[in-house]
Design a protein around this motif. Structure first.
Motif, PDB file in Angstrom:
ATOM      1  N   ALA A 234       0.840  -1.206   0.000  1.00 54.45           N
ATOM      2  CA  ALA A 234       0.000   0.000   0.000  1.00 54.45           C
ATOM      3  C   ALA A 234       0.875   1.256   0.000  1.00 54.45           C
ATOM      4  CB  ALA A 234      -0.936  -0.001   1.207  1.00 54.45           C
ATOM      5  N   HIS A 235       1.985   1.200   0.720  1.00 53.59           N
ATOM      6  CA  HIS A 235       2.944   2.321   0.729  1.00 53.59           C
ATOM      7  C   HIS A 235       3.471   2.561  -0.696  1.00 53.59           C
ATOM      8  CE1 HIS A 235       6.423   4.688   2.370  1.00 53.59           C
ATOM      9  NE2 HIS A 235       7.024   4.166   1.307  1.00 53.59           N
ATOM     10  N   GLU A 236       3.832   1.483  -1.378  1.00 53.48           N
ATOM     11  CA  GLU A 236       4.336   1.621  -2.758  1.00 53.48           C
ATOM     12  C   GLU A 236       3.247   2.139  -3.688  1.00 53.48           C
ATOM     13  OE1 GLU A 236       7.398   1.591  -3.337  1.00 53.48           O
ATOM     14  OE2 GLU A 236       7.946   0.798  -1.384  1.00 53.48           O
ATOM     15  N   LEU A 237       2.020   1.676  -3.489  1.00 54.95           N
ATOM     16  CA  LEU A 237       0.915   2.195  -4.297  1.00 54.95           C
ATOM     17  C   LEU A 237       0.744   3.691  -4.042  1.00 54.95           C
ATOM     18  CD1 LEU A 237      -1.777  -0.662  -3.966  1.00 54.95           C
ATOM     19  CD2 LEU A 237      -0.242  -0.208  -5.894  1.00 54.95           C
ATOM     20  N   GLY A 238       1.029   4.100  -2.823  1.00 56.94           N
ATOM     21  CA  GLY A 238       0.982   5.526  -2.502  1.00 56.94           C
ATOM     22  C   GLY A 238       1.982   6.313  -3.334  1.00 56.94           C
ATOM     23  N   HIS A 239       3.195   5.763  -3.489  1.00 56.55           N
ATOM     24  CA  HIS A 239       4.188   6.434  -4.340  1.00 56.55           C
ATOM     25  C   HIS A 239       3.688   6.511  -5.779  1.00 56.55           C
ATOM     26  CE1 HIS A 239       7.291   7.067  -1.475  1.00 56.55           C
ATOM     27  NE2 HIS A 239       7.590   5.803  -1.281  1.00 56.55           N
ATOM     28  N   LEU A 240       3.058   5.443  -6.250  1.00 58.32           N
ATOM     29  CA  LEU A 240       2.501   5.453  -7.613  1.00 58.32           C
ATOM     30  C   LEU A 240       1.443   6.532  -7.745  1.00 58.32           C
ATOM     31  CD1 LEU A 240       1.841   1.784  -8.781  1.00 58.32           C
ATOM     32  CD2 LEU A 240       3.681   3.315  -9.444  1.00 58.32           C
TER      33      LEU A 240
ATOM     34  N   SER B   1      15.597   7.478  -2.903  1.00 55.17           N
ATOM     35  CA  SER B   1      15.121   7.872  -1.598  1.00 55.17           C
ATOM     36  C   SER B   1      14.252   9.091  -1.865  1.00 55.17           C
ATOM     37  CB  SER B   1      16.267   8.188  -0.658  1.00 55.17           C
ATOM     38  OG  SER B   1      17.240   8.933  -1.318  1.00 55.17           O
ATOM     39  N   HIS B   2      12.992   8.879  -1.719  1.00 61.92           N
ATOM     40  CA  HIS B   2      12.063   9.976  -1.916  1.00 61.92           C
ATOM     41  C   HIS B   2      12.270  10.954  -0.772  1.00 61.92           C
ATOM     42  CE1 HIS B   2      10.313   7.500  -4.938  1.00 61.92           C
ATOM     43  NE2 HIS B   2       9.903   6.596  -4.092  1.00 61.92           N
ATOM     44  N   SER B   3      11.727  12.121  -0.917  1.00 61.31           N
ATOM     45  CA  SER B   3      11.859  13.082   0.163  1.00 61.31           C
ATOM     46  C   SER B   3      11.081  12.561   1.370  1.00 61.31           C
ATOM     47  CB  SER B   3      11.310  14.428  -0.262  1.00 61.31           C
ATOM     48  OG  SER B   3       9.897  14.358  -0.314  1.00 61.31           O
TER      49      SER B   3
ATOM     50  N   ALA C 142       7.481  12.968   0.948  1.00 59.82           N
ATOM     51  CA  ALA C 142       6.856  11.973   0.081  1.00 59.82           C
ATOM     52  C   ALA C 142       6.673  10.658   0.839  1.00 59.82           C
ATOM     53  CB  ALA C 142       7.696  11.759  -1.169  1.00 59.82           C
ATOM     54  N   GLU C 143       7.675  10.321   1.666  1.00 61.40           N
ATOM     55  CA  GLU C 143       7.589   9.077   2.432  1.00 61.40           C
ATOM     56  C   GLU C 143       6.472   9.135   3.462  1.00 61.40           C
ATOM     57  OE1 GLU C 143       8.808   6.531   1.497  1.00 61.40           O
ATOM     58  OE2 GLU C 143      10.167   7.446   0.057  1.00 61.40           O
ATOM     59  N   ALA C 144       6.384  10.259   4.151  1.00 63.59           N
ATOM     60  CA  ALA C 144       5.337  10.400   5.155  1.00 63.59           C
ATOM     61  C   ALA C 144       3.968  10.327   4.480  1.00 63.59           C
ATOM     62  CB  ALA C 144       5.511  11.712   5.915  1.00 63.59           C
TER      63      ALA C 144
ATOM     64  N   SER D   8      16.039   0.774   0.007  1.00 60.99           N
ATOM     65  CA  SER D   8      15.299   1.863  -0.629  1.00 60.99           C
ATOM     66  C   SER D   8      13.943   2.112   0.009  1.00 60.99           C
ATOM     67  CB  SER D   8      15.214   1.664  -2.127  1.00 60.99           C
ATOM     68  OG  SER D   8      14.065   1.002  -2.493  1.00 60.99           O
ATOM     69  N   ILE D   9      13.299   1.062   0.495  1.00 62.18           N
ATOM     70  CA  ILE D   9      12.021   1.380   1.132  1.00 62.18           C
ATOM     71  C   ILE D   9      12.264   2.077   2.472  1.00 62.18           C
ATOM     72  CG2 ILE D   9      11.691  -0.910   2.193  1.00 62.18           C
ATOM     73  CD1 ILE D   9       8.676  -0.367   1.747  1.00 62.18           C
ATOM     74  N   LEU D  10      13.515   2.043   2.909  1.00 62.42           N
ATOM     75  CA  LEU D  10      13.816   2.579   4.232  1.00 62.42           C
ATOM     76  C   LEU D  10      14.630   3.858   4.198  1.00 62.42           C
ATOM     77  CD1 LEU D  10      14.825  -0.946   5.340  1.00 62.42           C
ATOM     78  CD2 LEU D  10      12.661   0.153   5.828  1.00 62.42           C
TER      79      LEU D  10
ATOM     80  N   GLY E  29      15.827   7.454   3.498  1.00 63.01           N
ATOM     81  CA  GLY E  29      15.060   8.670   3.248  1.00 63.01           C
ATOM     82  C   GLY E  29      13.721   8.620   3.932  1.00 63.01           C
ATOM     83  N   HIS E  30      13.396   7.459   4.435  1.00 61.40           N
ATOM     84  CA  HIS E  30      12.134   7.351   5.143  1.00 61.40           C
ATOM     85  C   HIS E  30      12.332   7.876   6.559  1.00 61.40           C
ATOM     86  CE1 HIS E  30      11.287   4.778   1.799  1.00 61.40           C
ATOM     87  NE2 HIS E  30      10.055   4.596   2.193  1.00 61.40           N
ATOM     88  N   PRO E  31      11.223   8.257   7.176  1.00 62.74           N
ATOM     89  CA  PRO E  31      11.332   8.650   8.572  1.00 62.74           C
ATOM     90  C   PRO E  31      11.928   7.483   9.352  1.00 62.74           C
ATOM     91  CG  PRO E  31       9.128   9.044   7.690  1.00 62.74           C
ATOM     92  CD  PRO E  31       9.874   8.303   6.647  1.00 62.74           C
TER      93      PRO E  31
END
Ligand SMILES: [Zn+2]
Length: 358
Positions: A220-226, A269-271, A274-276, A312-314, A316-318
């Motif tokens: 769902a997190h990845e779908l959020g990036h999409l 690493s998204h900003s 973007a991660e939040a 990568s999923i981690l 840049g992430h909070p």
């Protein structure tokens, strides 16, 4: 005899600047803006150039940063200090590099017009046509498969379970059925999204997961990036301009620019913002399904501990700890049915095992 000035492009803007060079323990480039830029001699590489000009780049500088030296004595001095200057040469020679450079300059100008690159990325991403975004995703996917050896997991029962899970998430995420997804067989615990609606999950993350909700949250997190088109933003922001150019001119395979860009994509690493936002999206999707977002936080915590490593999923992430805390606050007793039956979950766990019977 007058000495031809050295020209410096910082790789961030299209400005060409006269620079003074100092051959110290590192090459010092003084382009008149206060602090000198320092390049290690070992990192300097020859770039394409017209005859009579030495043009070099630096492995640790922005990919489009260049130094142009016309003075033969200065060029000889620099060449004698840069022992690795001809490594990777002439494979870097290519039309894409030259064309990319000029168009990248044009894109940079747009960036400057919009008060800086991040803002430009935000403004440009929605302007990229979806057809182009899909093509970009296709190319990136080929690169991903090259990097990971085209190991798409294909156990039929596992694939069925995976499709069921992605579909269950896709609807509350408001994405159409064109979303593609696959599990790749690699021990790295990771997941990522590519432009044009592709989500990849690595078997390594699946192996560490203890229940479907953990994986569902990550997907769902990845779908959020999409949904937010973060990877387009990231691509533009991270200097993926040369990647865009490569695509525009069809010079795709073998272009070093492309490999650079897909690495950017995969390890994007998204900003933090973007991660939040992707986390908020995941929380929302899970809650709409009547499931808790907390397991996702638990999975990330199990994989990385407090810090959040370099995955990568981690990255840049909070901080993982903060994410777990946030998802724990959103915890709720399950109101919706389980997303997968125990049998389907077992099948999904074994998706990369060929010939296994479940
Ligand atoms: Zn993310």
């Amino acid at each position: 005899m007058a000495i031809d000035p050295v020209i410096y492009f910082d790789g961030m803007s299209s400005r060409r600047r006269a620079a003074a060079l100092v051959f110290a323990d590192m090459l010092e480039i003084d382009a008149g803006d206060g602090a000198a830029t320092r390049w290690a001699y070992a990192d300097i590489r020859r770039a394409d150039s017209p005859s009579g000009t030495l043009r070099v780049s630096c492995l640790t500088a922005p990919p489009l940063a260049r130094l142009e030296i016309r003075d033969a004595a200065v060029a000889a001095e620099l060449t004698s200090r840069c022992l690795g200057i001809d490594e990777n040469y002439p494979s870097r020679r290519g039309v894409a590099t030259i064309v990319g450079w000029s168009v990248a300059a044009a894109v940079s100008i747009i960036g400057v017009v919009f008060f800086g690159v991040p803002l430009a990325a935000d403004r440009l991403a929605p302007l990229v046509p979806e057809s182009f975004e899909r093509r970009l995703g296709d190319v990136a996917e080929r690169q991903v498969k090259l990097l990971f050896g085209d190991k798409v997991c294909s156990n039929p029962a596992g694939q069925q379970a995976f499709a069921k899970l992605v579909n269950a998430l896709r609807e509350p995420a408001g994405l159409d059925p064109s979303v593609q997804s696959a599990v790749l067989s690699t021990p790295i615990p990771n997941a990522f999204a590519l432009p044009g609606g592709k989500v990849f999950l690595f078997d390594g993350l699946l192996a560490k997961a203890q229940n479907p909700d953990e994986i569902a949250g990550v997907l769902a997190h990845e779908l959020g990036h999409l949904k937010h088109r973060d990877n387009m933003r990231g691509l533009i922001y991270n200097g993926g301009t040369s990647f865009l150019i490569g695509l525009l001119f069809g010079d795709i395979t073998g272009s070093s620019a492309l490999i650079f860009a897909s690495r950017t994509l995969v390890t994007a690493s998204h900003s933090r913002e973007a991660e939040a936002n992707a986390d908020s999206f995941a929380i929302n999707v899970m809650q709409r399904l009547g499931r808790s977002p907390k397991p996702m936080g638990e999975l990330l915590f199990r994989v990385t501990g407090k810090e959040g490593g370099g995955l990568s999923i981690l990255s840049g992430h909070p901080l993982t700890e903060d994410r777990l805390a946030r998802m724990s606050r959103e915890d709720q007793p399950a109101k919706g049915p389980p997303l997968l039956t125990p049998e389907e979950w077992q099948a999904l766990k074994l998706i990369c095992v060929t010939g296994s019977k479940v």
